[in-house]
Enzyme design. Structure first.
Site, short mmCIF file in Angstrom:
data_model
loop_
_atom_site.label_atom_id
_atom_site.label_comp_id
_atom_site.label_asym_id
_atom_site.label_seq_id
_atom_site.Cartn_x
_atom_site.Cartn_y
_atom_site.Cartn_z
N TYR A 15 -15.01 -16.66 -30.78
CA TYR A 15 -16.40 -17.01 -30.18
C TYR A 15 -17.35 -16.14 -30.57
O TYR A 15 -17.32 -15.18 -30.14
CB TYR A 15 -15.80 -17.10 -28.86
CG TYR A 15 -17.06 -17.86 -28.02
CD1 TYR A 15 -17.27 -19.23 -27.81
CD2 TYR A 15 -18.29 -17.13 -27.31
CE1 TYR A 15 -18.49 -19.77 -27.24
CE2 TYR A 15 -19.37 -17.49 -26.75
CZ TYR A 15 -19.38 -18.64 -26.67
OH TYR A 15 -20.51 -19.23 -25.90
N ASP A 62 -18.78 -8.45 -33.65
CA ASP A 62 -19.26 -9.16 -32.37
C ASP A 62 -18.77 -8.42 -31.41
O ASP A 62 -17.99 -8.57 -30.74
CB ASP A 62 -18.92 -10.62 -32.44
CG ASP A 62 -19.64 -11.15 -31.08
OD1 ASP A 62 -19.83 -10.64 -30.34
OD2 ASP A 62 -19.27 -12.60 -31.02
N LYS A 96 -23.90 -8.64 -22.81
CA LYS A 96 -23.15 -8.40 -21.70
C LYS A 96 -23.07 -7.22 -20.89
O LYS A 96 -24.18 -6.85 -20.21
CB LYS A 96 -21.87 -8.81 -22.03
CG LYS A 96 -21.51 -10.14 -22.20
CD LYS A 96 -20.04 -10.76 -22.22
CE LYS A 96 -19.92 -12.19 -22.80
NZ LYS A 96 -20.54 -13.18 -21.77
#
Length: 436
Positions: free
Chosen positions: A147, A242, A270
């Site tokens: 993702y 990522d 995040k």
């Protein structure tokens, strides 16, 4: 669409109905709790979130991961309040922006330079742009089940397609230009042989290999990340980690430190600012300088910009967050608490008689009901997803908040008492799943 309101106050039910009337789907994006446990938040404190009826939840959703210090951490609150009194945005560097960039460069093994952005999806888009500008090539290799946000190049093969893995990309959203599918290649995660072969076969047209080092809840097999990095470098292909989920969560140096594999570019988000909206691309100087505005007019100049880049409220929050995370023993405790919870969930499964497991790492993992070891995306999607989803829903009923059917995040605010209460609730929830 009507919302199930049983067990909620009239005010809570009214707010849920109003959300349906003005928010698409009544929610904020991809994530939506099942209707019968949908809620409106009043506040969060530490590891606990409260709905508008005052019901408390031990929070493992953590805003989809950013709240690594928990809700309302005083260091973050104080830093942001102090900055707000001095101004909310400048579109120029501030001291906190510079200091945060220095921290990222110190922590991230690949980082010579940093460009701050607004979200993980945005940062992924720009990292791939930099890779294409640097190599002069266009194709991107990703891994099945990975993702990478919601950009046009990201919405391919987030789940398996067809009975066996294939390198052809499968789009997973309407509105994506069809031409982009031909620029994406897909390999199975943890299959070094296939990844190495695809890199070699497409070397002349491949700009980047992008990977989640911890892919959702699937840990990398020994030698996989390092092997992919070597194969890419042998063919001058840019490697992109990522680290939106893993950055400053698995270790101070993120997944690069934790798994011992260094990339060319890394993307952060995040946990970087403890709940404030900021992301970053960090990487090797020769790649990152392609977005230096002093290069405008150069054929290799890559535009990487945004109005809110380096927002001082966010960088102040980021400095405060990293100041807490770099204290001695923080990561050891974060892993210890999370791994105790993971082991406890597996033990609950044995007691109840269902194959509950919790693949991932201590600070982030995914409860799954499955008989099989989780080594790739097909193992994840081959689990009993209906039972797993039901288990997550029952946990929310028990006052344990998580992304139902997906990950659980652990923060520095979670305590041993939280773990005890969570495991007690998990046994009751799993018993109801077994009896259904």
């Amino acid at each position: 669409m009507a919302i199930e309101t049983t067990g909620r106050s009239a005010e809570h039910a009214r707010l849920l109905e109003e959300a349906e009337g003005c928010l698409v789907g009544g929610v904020l994006g991809l994530f939506r709790l099942p209707d019968d446990v949908q809620l409106v938040v009043r506040e969060g404190r530490g590891s606990t979130l409260y709905d508008v009826d005052g019901r408390e939840y031990i929070d493992y959703l953590l805003g989809s991961g950013p709240l690594i210090l928990g809700h309302g951490h005083p260091a973050i609150a104080e830093a942001v309040a102090a900055q707000a009194a001095r101004g909310s945005h400048y579109f120029l560097p501030s001291e906190s922006t510079i200091r945060l960039a220095q921290k990222v460069c110190q922590a991230a093994p690949c980082a010579d330079l940093v460009r701050f952005l607004g979200s993980g999806s945005e940062a992924i888009t720009f990292a791939l742009r930099l890779a294409r500008a640097y190599t002069g090539r266009e194709k991107v290799l990703k891994f099945e089940g990975g993702y990478h946000g919601v950009g046009d190049y990201a919405l391919y093969d987030q789940r398996p397609h067809g009975p066996i893995p294939e390198s052809t990309a499968h789009v997973e959203s309407a509105g994506i230009p069809k031409v982009l599918g031909s620029e994406m290649l897909v390999a199975p995660f943890n299959d070094l042989e296939t990844a190495t072969r695809l890199i070699a076969e497409h070397a002349g047209e491949l700009a980047a290999v992008i990977v989640e080092p911890l892919q959702r809840c699937v840990t990398p097999s020994d030698g996989f990340l390092g092997g992919v990095m070597r194969a890419a470098r042998d063919h001058d292909v840019v490697t992109v980690f990522d680290e939106v989920v893993t950055g400053f969560r698995l270790a101070w140096g993120g997944a690069q430190e934790y798994y011992g594999a260094e990339c060319d570019l890394a993307v952060y988000g995040k946990a970087l600012a403890g709940g404030y909206p900021i992301s970053a691309v960090a990487g090797r100087r020769e790649i990152m300088t392609l977005c230096d505005p002093r290069r405008v007019g150069d054929d290799r100049y890559a535009v990487v910009s945004g109005t809110m880049n380096g927002n001082p409220l966010c960088t102040a929050a980021g400095l405060a967050t990293l100041g807490e995370l770099e204290k001695p023993g923080v990561y050891e405790r974060l892993h210890a608490v999370g791994n105790r919870l993971r082991a406890g969930l597996a033990e609950v499964g044995k007691v109840v008689g269902l194959p509950l497991q919790a693949p991932g790492e201590g600070p982030v993992f995914q409860p799954l009901i499955s008989e099989h070891e989780v080594t790739d995306a097909r193992a994840v999607w081959g689990a009993d997803l209906a039972a797993t989803y039901r288990f997550g829903t029952e946990l929310v009923r028990e006052g344990i908040l998580l992304s139902v059917g997906s990950k659980m995040y652990v923060s520095t605010a979670h305590t041993e008492a939280d773990v005890d209460r969570t495991l007690e609730a998990a046994e009751r929830a799993l018993q109801r799943v077994r009896g259904s």
